[in-house]
Design an enzyme around this catalytic site. Sequence first.
Site, PDB file in Angstrom:
ATOM      1  N   THR A  41     -37.064 -47.276 -19.315  1.00 61.05           N
ATOM      2  CA  THR A  41     -38.522 -47.620 -18.806  1.00 61.05           C
ATOM      3  C   THR A  41     -38.662 -48.844 -18.369  1.00 61.05           C
ATOM      4  O   THR A  41     -39.575 -49.091 -17.534  1.00 61.05           O
ATOM      5  CB  THR A  41     -39.488 -47.265 -20.033  1.00 61.05           C
ATOM      6  OG1 THR A  41     -39.139 -45.835 -20.523  1.00 61.05           O
ATOM      7  CG2 THR A  41     -40.877 -47.253 -19.750  1.00 61.05           C
ATOM      8  N   SER A  78     -31.779 -44.034 -21.002  1.00 64.03           N
ATOM      9  CA  SER A  78     -30.716 -44.449 -22.105  1.00 64.03           C
ATOM     10  C   SER A  78     -29.734 -43.324 -22.314  1.00 64.03           C
ATOM     11  O   SER A  78     -28.488 -43.493 -22.598  1.00 64.03           O
ATOM     12  CB  SER A  78     -31.269 -45.093 -23.157  1.00 64.03           C
ATOM     13  OG  SER A  78     -32.388 -43.975 -23.608  1.00 64.03           O
ATOM     14  N   THR A 112     -35.405 -46.891 -24.070  1.00 64.20           N
ATOM     15  CA  THR A 112     -35.585 -47.054 -25.539  1.00 64.20           C
ATOM     16  C   THR A 112     -35.151 -45.823 -26.558  1.00 64.20           C
ATOM     17  O   THR A 112     -34.975 -45.933 -27.772  1.00 64.20           O
ATOM     18  CB  THR A 112     -36.954 -47.355 -25.791  1.00 64.20           C
ATOM     19  OG1 THR A 112     -37.902 -46.228 -25.359  1.00 64.20           O
ATOM     20  CG2 THR A 112     -37.461 -48.617 -25.274  1.00 64.20           C
ATOM     21  N   ASP A 113     -34.999 -44.706 -25.675  1.00 69.56           N
ATOM     22  CA  ASP A 113     -34.522 -43.470 -26.666  1.00 69.56           C
ATOM     23  C   ASP A 113     -33.599 -43.535 -27.503  1.00 69.56           C
ATOM     24  O   ASP A 113     -33.688 -43.295 -28.587  1.00 69.56           O
ATOM     25  CB  ASP A 113     -34.707 -42.176 -25.642  1.00 69.56           C
ATOM     26  CG  ASP A 113     -35.861 -41.833 -25.069  1.00 69.56           C
ATOM     27  OD1 ASP A 113     -36.938 -42.536 -25.337  1.00 69.56           O
ATOM     28  OD2 ASP A 113     -35.924 -40.796 -24.452  1.00 69.56           O
TER      29      ASP A 113
END
Length: 360
Positions: A41, A78, A112-113
Amino acid sequence: MIHRPLRAHLLIVLALGAALPTLVPAQEVAPHVHLVATGGTISNREGGRLSAEELAKSMPGVERYARLTHEQFANVASSALTLEQWLALARRINELYLDDKDLAGVVVTSGTDTLEETAFFLHLTVRDPRPVVVVGSMRNPSTLGYEGAANLLEGIRVAAEPAARGQGVLVVLNDEINSARDVTKTDALRLHTFRSREHGLLGVVDRDRVVFYRSMVQKHTATSEFDLTTIKALPRVDVILVYQDAPGDLIKAAVDAGAKGIVMATAGAGATSGTQVQGLDYAAERRVFIVTTTRTGEGRIAAPPPNPPAGVQASEAQRRRRQFTAAGEDHMPVKARILLMLALTKTQDRAEIQRIFSEY
Ligand code: GLU
């Protein structure tokens, strides 16, 4: 009334005074920090992702803290990174450190996941005490309130910080420093999503300075035994959830698909659903290693005794299952999967795998 030239001098002195705590003195050369961009992101601008170069240019004043160089490793979400890319990323960072003894730190951008997974993998496989800082953002560059450039600058400040040395891989977002070992994404949207559960954060990044409050005692990076020069590929390890009436055939399916390890995300402190026992026996019969973790988000699982207690009648299947089961300590199921993948490249011995889980 203050004399004009004097007033000008005063203003300069006042301006310098305000900026001084954050400035590197002019005669000192700022530390060299290298940015490795992987996407996520933080780069996901509408109409086209930001490149590593654009990220590097997004932080006015970065030169006060670091001489920044950069490279584009990938530019994907990610969860799109493969295990082969993880190996290549860790090898690349090891190579950067081997080749340049003056490199102060490395910053990796990530979605970030699954950021915590990539960070923990690097925590176990980058074998240098110098900092690796993983950063991301929750809002994309096309959103009002995009915090990516601020997080990246904070990550660079931590990477340039001598106190970050020896702390393992660090995750920096939202002014907070967390260890890759403990941190987890706790909220799908909020900026304060990365938390280290009951362990708490390692430090903070404030306007005036980077502050560490504690350090890591478990093994990582420079003390890690996982040497990627001898590891060619990672074995398949799957995570299976325990829930009411969960079937054992999912475990069997994972084994049949080639899993060499199974992480059970149990509902409490290690017990599996009665209906899963046949699946676990099937796995142990085929020497597929089982690690128990908890899906509760907190707490540790103690090592099960390798043999049944004296006087307890155990079937052959139960005995075999014990020989192929270790406890995941306080690791989240997805982190235990990473540690088990690496452990299985070295051993299948139950006591050794249990040692690894208690030391990392
Ligand atoms: N939050 C997503 C991730 O973890 C980012 C999505 C994207 O970059 O496309 O990667």
